[in-house]
Design an enzyme around this catalytic site. Sequence first.
Site, short mmCIF file in Angstrom:
data_model
loop_
_atom_site.label_atom_id
_atom_site.label_comp_id
_atom_site.label_asym_id
_atom_site.label_seq_id
_atom_site.Cartn_x
_atom_site.Cartn_y
_atom_site.Cartn_z
N PHE A 67 -3.17 20.11 -34.05
CA PHE A 67 -3.45 20.62 -35.39
C PHE A 67 -4.71 21.49 -35.46
CE2 PHE A 67 -6.90 18.94 -38.09
CZ PHE A 67 -7.54 18.10 -37.20
N LYS A 68 -5.58 21.38 -34.46
CA LYS A 68 -6.83 22.14 -34.54
C LYS A 68 -6.58 23.65 -34.53
CE LYS A 68 -9.79 18.42 -33.16
NZ LYS A 68 -8.76 17.36 -33.05
#
Length: 497
Positions: free
Chosen positions: A112-113
């Site tokens: 998700f980063k």
Amino acid sequence: METLYRSTRESASQTMTSSQAVLQGLTPDGGLFVPVTLPQADFDFDQLAQADYQTVAYEVLKLFFTDYTEAELKSCIQAAYGTQFDDPAIAPVTKHGKQYYLELFHGPTIAFKDLALQILPHLMTTAAKKNQLQAEVVILTATSGDTGKAAMAGFADVDQTKIIVFYPQAGVSAIQKQQMVTQVGENTYVVAINGNFDDAQTKVKELLNDRELHAQLAANQFQFSSANSINIGRLFPQVAYYVYAYAQLIKQGQIKNGDEVNFSVPTGNFGDILAGYYAKQLGVPIHKLICASNRNNVLTDFFNTGVYNKNREFFLTSSPSMDILVSSNLERLIFYLTGEDPKQTASLMTDLQTKGSYTLTPAMRQAVTEFWAGFVTEGQDQHEIHHLYAHHHYTIDPHTAVASAVAKQYQAATKDQRPMVVVSTASPYKFPKAVLAAITGQDHDVDGLAAVDQLHALIKTPIPATVDNLRTAPVRHHQVTEPDAMAAAIKTILKLN
Ligand SMILES: *Cc1c(COP(=O)(O)O)cnc(C)c1O
């Protein structure tokens, strides 16, 4: 209205624009930037339900990054959320069993980063131009596995930047390590640390505040910044996917505009879930944010007792990106719980630094209404992966499984029937060994790409191209150092000696 930024630790007389705060990362006093006044949003969710991710992102970003022009923000968004994602929805919402999964792993590093780190470099280089910055920006980052790679993927060969990443040698998965050491880009530097993530992060924070080092850098036309999740250029783009997820649930006919939902968030540094907190403040109908932890359950104890205590055993788990005892972004929540009192915030943070713990006042405890917290053991985490695969043919990674399992704990404890969105933070192919073991119930003597292939044979979901590419990517980074030698490593990289 212009959104200006101030420190969590000093009075609001010193403010900065959003672009200045993006360039700085941390405030000069060691605190974190927060908006002087929270922006007011007036989201039309029925309209946003028809919008694509980029449009939603613009509606959110324009509230926080007010000194960027519309053209500048839109160009950052276009560059960030394009074909480097393998799903045009960018952050699709799927349903498996009774829960929704907000899939944030379709970007270049399959975690998700990417949602934040694909845009941060563009926000930063735009900010550098706006503020006539001559110096080269040096991004210094400690990573528990995902940040470092995602940051490098974002910054690789971006003009007027260098990026130096420190990661715990023994604290990342085989795939994460391979992703890191094969990173391309003439401006990327990767150094392994003989220590854990907290050692690396503590040291990076120290160096980011080291006046002498700053002066030495400035004399050589360099300026430090941070890509860690404390940077507002990372934090606020994450608000967009909460808004988008809510709008998508309307679009799919799962909820009506105005219905409340819950989000369960696998939490480490408290960045992802804090973005959810801001989304709620901006008017997204969120009932509870479920703070889900693994065995490193310092946050569970914090929410349930009002005491934050990092003096405890540190565990390496199969969800390494959450193996954290000091959650940096929590300082922002503390600031709000004090009623935006910088003195009280600073004093609690001093307690954390000197004693390793702090205790909320009764008034602050009462102010915690948005969160519910729980944690899972390794066995429960494995069980959740197994259960979803066996009953719903959906494969989740060990981080997502933490949130998925804690969401069920919450529902069992509260009987709350509101729709539950599990924030799904990594592809199962990023942690193939752990996922394989969970699904088959046995340890497999394989790791890395061999484990990817075995997992693929079992679950059949396509292997992401970025994982396939690792098969042939040459190793470019070999350096290993002690935490105490990190400053020296930086000086060597920047040729300051
Ligand atoms: C970083 C990370 C988390 C934790 O997010 P925070 O913002 O640090 O709380 C969870 N899952 C994965 C896969 C991550 O990479």
